[in-house]
Design an enzyme around this catalytic site. Structure first.
Site, PDB file in Angstrom:
ATOM      1  N   TRP A   1      48.316 -48.843  80.666  1.00 56.35           N
ATOM      2  CA  TRP A   1      48.522 -48.157  82.473  1.00 56.35           C
ATOM      3  C   TRP A   1      47.906 -49.220  83.068  1.00 56.35           C
ATOM      4  CZ3 TRP A   1      48.705 -43.662  83.143  1.00 56.35           C
ATOM      5  CH2 TRP A   1      49.324 -42.679  82.535  1.00 56.35           C
TER       6      TRP A   1
ATOM      7  N   ASP B   1      40.380 -50.179  86.644  1.00 57.37           N
ATOM      8  CA  ASP B   1      40.703 -48.744  86.496  1.00 57.37           C
ATOM      9  C   ASP B   1      39.578 -48.279  85.692  1.00 57.37           C
ATOM     10  OD1 ASP B   1      41.642 -46.428  85.545  1.00 57.37           O
ATOM     11  OD2 ASP B   1      43.790 -47.386  85.368  1.00 57.37           O
TER      12      ASP B   1
ATOM     13  N   LYS C   1      39.322 -37.064  82.244  1.00 57.12           N
ATOM     14  CA  LYS C   1      39.098 -38.026  81.160  1.00 57.12           C
ATOM     15  C   LYS C   1      37.765 -38.216  80.363  1.00 57.12           C
ATOM     16  CE  LYS C   1      43.293 -39.441  81.374  1.00 57.12           C
ATOM     17  NZ  LYS C   1      43.703 -40.697  81.423  1.00 57.12           N
TER      18      LYS C   1
HETATM   19  C1  LIG Z   1      45.117 -41.277  82.272  1.00 59.43           C
HETATM   20  C2  LIG Z   1      44.719 -42.411  82.795  1.00 59.43           C
HETATM   21  C3  LIG Z   1      45.639 -43.307  84.323  1.00 59.43           C
HETATM   22  C4  LIG Z   1      46.765 -41.548  84.520  1.00 59.43           C
HETATM   23  O1  LIG Z   1      45.821 -40.771  85.483  1.00 59.43           O
HETATM   24  P1  LIG Z   1      46.097 -39.720  86.340  1.00 59.43           P
HETATM   25  O2  LIG Z   1      45.427 -39.191  86.707  1.00 59.43           O
HETATM   26  O3  LIG Z   1      47.454 -38.871  85.216  1.00 59.43           O
HETATM   27  O4  LIG Z   1      47.707 -40.311  87.260  1.00 59.43           O
HETATM   28  C5  LIG Z   1      45.789 -44.015  84.769  1.00 59.43           C
HETATM   29  N1  LIG Z   1      45.227 -45.409  84.372  1.00 59.43           N
HETATM   30  C6  LIG Z   1      44.198 -44.728  83.252  1.00 59.43           C
HETATM   31  C7  LIG Z   1      43.233 -45.564  82.191  1.00 59.43           C
HETATM   32  C8  LIG Z   1      44.608 -43.450  82.646  1.00 59.43           C
HETATM   33  O5  LIG Z   1      43.410 -43.234  81.546  1.00 59.43           O
END
Ligand SMILES: *Cc1c(COP(=O)(O)O)cnc(C)c1O
Length: 360
Positions: free
Chosen positions: A102, A172, A196
């Protein structure tokens, strides 16, 4: 049919009581005679819902007054682009530390918008450890330092916020936000897709410090312009009302559980038990440096990869769903977010031990 234990990395399991409440009021929400999906986002009832969810969220994370909370769309992936557009010009620099796929994606997207510098990467070590912050090659003039607090695929988590940069940290937190307390003051921007650990897909939470508002480039799309979305209470256009509503129910649920300190205790117990079971066996393996093992996503491999398919079939049959690892790493991955009960982890450990006894 009984609900099973869902170890999906996302969209992930939600608390059963939250789903029950959503079911119970689906056709007639707050005596409106309508579903929450069918009411105006500008109506009194929905505006109240939005305010209450925001207030509970702020309270859970103890967010200081000089931070704004936004509920946006487009997922964390949209934020990979929104962040540089909001915070910097095309000739400005930003530092990226890539501790998993990511982080690599965020860095790749940022390169389209500014001078993105990969200050450090876990790539050479197969993302099994976080490079020592003392070795990061930071720029002098970075507008921000980007981190992925928990790498969902490789299972690597920052357990401490590195204190190495003058630039504000942009994180993030898609797969860790609300799993434990966070010192929001240490960050300039925090963002997370909901699916998540927060709620259903469709809503993305952004926490942004006041002084970082108002720097957006003119070409920044309005719906991800932090200033505009802050000034309009995230309602410059139609927000993802149902996802916001369910997320609000999850916030209430976390509060009833005792807040983030209680979640952290429970999550630590769950992760510790599962890693101990893996480490205590010659049959299972987790290669991540114990100092940065994720509390949320636990990848593990079997000694004999020929048994992977059998493991997945038998575990699914035992009510343990979605344990297949990401295609980048293979093997298995157990995502054990807030809403995955401790009993689910215990059931997984018992299954693993039994499987090893029969096939090991
Ligand atoms: C799942 C995830 C993403 C992507 O998320 P989307 O909502 O599908 O764009 C980005 N960063 C992390 C750490 C993730 O777990």
């Amino acid at each position: 049919m009984e609900r099973i234990y869902n170890f999906s990395p996302g969209p992930a399991t939600l608390p059963t009581c939250v789903l029950e409440q959503a079911r119970d009021e689906l056709l007639n929400w707050r005596a409106t005679g309508m579903s929450v999906m069918e009411v105006s986002h500008r109506g009194k009832e929905f505006v109240e819902l939005a305010e209450r969810a925001t207030a509970t969220f702020r309270q859970l994370l103890d967010i200081p007054d000089n931070y704004r909370v936004l509920f946006l769309q487009g997922g964390a992936t949209m934020q990979f682009a929104a962040l540089p557009l909001n915070l910097a010009g095309p000739d400005d620099a930003a530092d990226y530390v890539t501790t998993g796929n990511w982080g690599v994606k965020a860095f790749g997207e940022a390169q389209r918008y500014l001078r993105a510098n990969e200050a450090a990467s876990g790539r050479d070590g197969n993302f099994r450890r976080i490079p020592d912050p003392g070795t990061w090659r930071l720029s002098d003039d970075a507008c921000y330092l980007h981190l992925v607090s928990n790498e969902t695929v490789v299972g690597v988590e920052f357990h401490e916020v590195p204190d190495v940069s003058e630039a504000p940290i942009a994180a993030d937190m898609s797969s860790t936000l609300l799993s434990r307390p966070v010192d929001v003051n240490r960050y300039g921007v925090i963002y997370a897709g909901a699916q998540k650990n927060i709620g259903p897909p469709g809503v993305t939470v952004v926490i942004v410090r006041d002084d970082l508002l108002g720097r957006a480039r003119p070409e920044t799309p309005t719906v991800v312009n932090y200033r505009v979305m802050s000034d309009t209470d995230s309602m410059s256009n139609t927000p993802p009302t149902f996802s916001w509503y369910v997320s609000g129910l999850v916030f209430e649920w976390i509060r009833e559980q005792g807040g983030l300190a209680a979640m952290a205790e429970r999550n630590r117990r769950k992760a510790t038990r599962l890693y101990a079971a893996i480490d205590g066996s010659d049959f299972y393996d987790n290669p991540v440096d114990p100092a940065c093992r994720s509390w949320m996503n636990v990848p593990f491999t079997l000694a004999d990869t020929n048994l992977d398919a059998v493991f997945l079939k038998e575990s699914a049959g035992a009510g343990l769903a979605n344990l297949k690892g990401h295609r980048l790493v293979g093997g298995m991955r157990a995502s054990i977010y807030n809403a995955l009960p401790e009993a689910g982890v215990d059931a997984l450990i018992a299954f693993m031990s039994d499987f090893e006894a029969r096939h090991g």
